[in-house]
Enzyme design. Sequence first.
Site, PDB file in Angstrom:
ATOM      1  N   ASN A  37       0.855  -1.181   0.000  1.00 11.15           N
ATOM      2  CA  ASN A  37       0.000   0.000   0.000  1.00 11.15           C
ATOM      3  C   ASN A  37       0.895   1.237   0.000  1.00 11.15           C
ATOM      4  OD1 ASN A  37       0.834   0.464   2.717  1.00 11.15           O
ATOM      5  ND2 ASN A  37      -0.911  -0.683   3.523  1.00 11.15           N
ATOM      6  N   GLU A  94       3.445   1.409   2.939  1.00 11.78           N
ATOM      7  CA  GLU A  94       4.487   0.392   2.800  1.00 11.78           C
ATOM      8  C   GLU A  94       5.447   0.744   1.666  1.00 11.78           C
ATOM      9  OE1 GLU A  94       1.607  -3.264   4.362  1.00 11.78           O
ATOM     10  OE2 GLU A  94       1.784  -2.802   2.235  1.00 11.78           O
ATOM     11  N   ASP A 119      -5.258  -8.926   1.140  1.00 12.81           N
ATOM     12  CA  ASP A 119      -5.316 -10.368   0.873  1.00 12.81           C
ATOM     13  C   ASP A 119      -6.103 -10.638  -0.404  1.00 12.81           C
ATOM     14  OD1 ASP A 119      -4.033 -10.670   3.333  1.00 12.81           O
ATOM     15  OD2 ASP A 119      -5.891 -11.090   4.406  1.00 12.81           O
TER      16      ASP A 119
END
Length: 322
Positions: free
Chosen positions: A200, A203, A269
């Site tokens: 993201n 990150e 996920d």
Amino acid sequence: MDYSKIFNNFSRKKILVIGDLVLDRYIWGKVSRISPEAPVPVVEVTSENFLLGGAANVAHNIVSLEGQVTVVGIVGKDRTGDVLRSILDEKGIGSCIFDDQRPTIVKTRVIAHNQQVVRFDREDKRKVAGKTFEAIIDCIKSAVRDHDAVIISDYKKGIVSSELVAEVVKASRAKNKFIAVDPKTGHFHCYKNVSLITPNIMEASHGAGIEIKDEKSLIKAGRILLKKLPCKSALITRGEEGMSLFEKGRVTHIPTVARHVYDVTGAGDTVIAAFALAHASGATMHQAAVIANHAAGIVVGEVGTAVTTPARIMESIRNFSK
């Protein structure tokens, strides 16, 4: 674009998921008063349920998308470990799971009126080593040949390390398998030579070592990641701004399709599961990103760890194309 052929291939593809297995526990209730003991809400519990989290949720997303999957990880010798194993079996998820002295990772969320009141975690984040590590690597080496792609789901709880990724890359490249990594801040040095990372914004900022504040810095960060790791591609998820796919010499921005955002739990996920399965099923990198984007747009509209289906994604793509 005609996505139907890609979706038709989902059921024939098998994905190997490696990572931190988590049991998500949800306690549901209602709040009507504040505690006289402290300025906190009193939650009157009405129900409780367990869902798959972490790498187990990636696997759950794949079976929900009608793909086949094997998950590799560890659980503790405890009641919650038994619950996690039972749910995996119930969902038809193949597993190569090892017992460990640490407790099963459990994230407990208390929800009242569709709002999370508090979350408390039980975990031991020591690096997996010794005989357990060796057993995991042996399992991966034997499983890679029978799977069409590999996902490393890193929740920074002990499973994923530089040593593990290096072994996965070595085994997967020998069989020409696609390797996708859902990364975590502080672990970017581990992900060298993989096919795809899906950070993201936060990150990606940490991984590239620069603050992403506009399109110029976003593009710079993406290019740094490709060169620094090195990896073949990066899909940076940007919340309400959508996604940006970085490949060698090319950047593609994909706008969000989410109409309502209630809960982003597990959205990453869903993204990596949908992308890897779609790419293994014949989708180009761009087509896989579009499918992952629509899948994420569906699950963030639901409370709790959610999954979606090929039919719902196809419907979303058609509606967006009108």
